[in-house]
Design a protein around this motif. Sequence first.
Motif, PDB file in Angstrom:
ATOM      1  N   ASP A   1      26.095 -60.207  39.510  1.00 27.72           N
ATOM      2  CA  ASP A   1      25.315 -59.278  38.495  1.00 27.72           C
ATOM      3  C   ASP A   1      25.665 -57.801  38.957  1.00 27.72           C
ATOM      4  O   ASP A   1      25.894 -57.713  40.104  1.00 27.72           O
ATOM      5  CB  ASP A   1      23.917 -59.768  38.381  1.00 27.72           C
ATOM      6  CG  ASP A   1      23.342 -60.846  37.577  1.00 27.72           C
ATOM      7  OD1 ASP A   1      24.414 -61.762  37.359  1.00 27.72           O
ATOM      8  OD2 ASP A   1      22.413 -61.409  37.674  1.00 27.72           O
TER       9      ASP A   1
ATOM     10  N   ASP B   1      23.775 -55.674  38.491  1.00 26.74           N
ATOM     11  CA  ASP B   1      22.381 -54.724  38.838  1.00 26.74           C
ATOM     12  C   ASP B   1      21.987 -54.923  40.475  1.00 26.74           C
ATOM     13  O   ASP B   1      20.703 -54.577  40.798  1.00 26.74           O
ATOM     14  CB  ASP B   1      21.474 -55.321  37.869  1.00 26.74           C
ATOM     15  CG  ASP B   1      21.072 -56.850  38.154  1.00 26.74           C
ATOM     16  OD1 ASP B   1      21.647 -57.311  39.037  1.00 26.74           O
ATOM     17  OD2 ASP B   1      20.105 -57.257  37.683  1.00 26.74           O
TER      18      ASP B   1
ATOM     19  N   GLN C   1      21.212 -57.494  42.112  1.00 27.59           N
ATOM     20  CA  GLN C   1      20.468 -58.504  42.481  1.00 27.59           C
ATOM     21  C   GLN C   1      20.937 -59.680  43.230  1.00 27.59           C
ATOM     22  O   GLN C   1      20.389 -60.595  43.727  1.00 27.59           O
ATOM     23  CB  GLN C   1      19.744 -58.923  41.142  1.00 27.59           C
ATOM     24  CG  GLN C   1      18.609 -58.233  40.737  1.00 27.59           C
ATOM     25  CD  GLN C   1      17.696 -58.704  39.560  1.00 27.59           C
ATOM     26  OE1 GLN C   1      18.334 -59.180  38.526  1.00 27.59           O
ATOM     27  NE2 GLN C   1      16.481 -59.252  39.833  1.00 27.59           N
TER      28      GLN C   1
ATOM     29  N   ARG D   1      16.292 -55.134  40.587  1.00 28.00           N
ATOM     30  CA  ARG D   1      17.232 -54.478  39.915  1.00 28.00           C
ATOM     31  C   ARG D   1      17.214 -52.955  40.387  1.00 28.00           C
ATOM     32  O   ARG D   1      16.417 -52.251  40.512  1.00 28.00           O
ATOM     33  CB  ARG D   1      17.161 -54.664  38.575  1.00 28.00           C
ATOM     34  CG  ARG D   1      17.793 -54.035  37.360  1.00 28.00           C
ATOM     35  CD  ARG D   1      17.544 -54.382  36.354  1.00 28.00           C
ATOM     36  NE  ARG D   1      18.544 -55.303  35.387  1.00 28.00           N
ATOM     37  CZ  ARG D   1      19.537 -55.007  35.032  1.00 28.00           C
ATOM     38  NH1 ARG D   1      20.001 -53.676  35.123  1.00 28.00           N
ATOM     39  NH2 ARG D   1      20.340 -55.851  34.560  1.00 28.00           N
TER      40      ARG D   1
HETATM   41 MG    MG Z   1      19.298 -58.949  36.929  1.00 23.85          MG
END
Ligand code: MG
Length: 314
Positions: free
Chosen positions: A92, A94, A96, A199
Amino acid sequence: MKISLIVPCYNEQEALPIFYEEVTKVLVQMACEYELIFVNDGSKDGTLDILRELSKKDEHLTYLSFSRNFGKEAAMYAGFCNAHGDYVAVMDADMQDPPALLPQMVELLESGEYDSVATRRVSREGEPPIRSWFARMFYKIINKISDADIVDGARDFRLMKRSMVEAIVEMSEYNRFSKGIFGWIGFRTYWLPYENVNRVAGETKWNFWKLFKYAIDGVINFSQAPLSVASWFGMFMTFVSFIAVIFIVVRKLVFGDPVDGWASTVCIITLIGGIQLFCMGIMGQYIAKTYMEVKKRPHYIVSESNREDAKKIQ
Ligand code: MG
Ligand code: UDP
């Protein structure tokens, strides 16, 4: 040895530069060959501009930009179709999926004992309790009724060997549920636990209702159990009504009183009607999936890329 990292991005202009910097730092330290495949899933913000800029500076970077938002599943599939590495992972944008885990994951694969190293969150901090409860229920149910082995807290972040990637690309179904696909194809997987990370920037693209629908899709894609609900209900109702008929006939013959009660009759009719519609609804879900599958539409359409040889429609 070459690593490909697939990064689906949808409106990630805030998180993307941070992710790019962090992941590059880790990869450079690892001193291995690598490619970054960013899939812009029809973002409406400046994500594509950022990718264009980065690709001018960094030759490791490939970007594929979809003609519209096709969803994370399609973005991951596009990445798999265009990855050239011996080891491939989806991450991802972000943060994460911590890039710091990568060296350890490569080491585990190098040991030769495993074909993939998958990550799972052992905590769900920062998530609403009701969402966590539904998530846990989902994993319990899907593991009972399907043969895709799905671990609670499993993320899409896993490093896989080439052979596994080929199996995934070969599974070209239109209704994709990657967690199920990864589990279904088998191979030896090592589960690496880690604490949940929030995030870094931007917002989640998932609300409760979207996640709920995603969970139902997962069940329908990987299990036929809901289809047998109608048969079980049917058998149960037949049994109950058989007993009821005997009871009423005997009562009529012995006591001679006519069956009264309009209300109870209506209750029974609506109950049966409800169950029938419910079961038809389940069948409808499967038929709808079959319909989309039969059409054989492409999973994604790429409208722009910095790579000539990219698979643009697949
Ligand atoms: Mg995420
Ligand atoms: N994403 C995507 N297409 C979508 C929705 C999300 O490519 O339609 C990407 C998103 O940019 C991110 C990843 O999928 O890199 C996970 O999304 P998000 O962080 O919003 O989900 P969460 O972590 O909250 O489950």
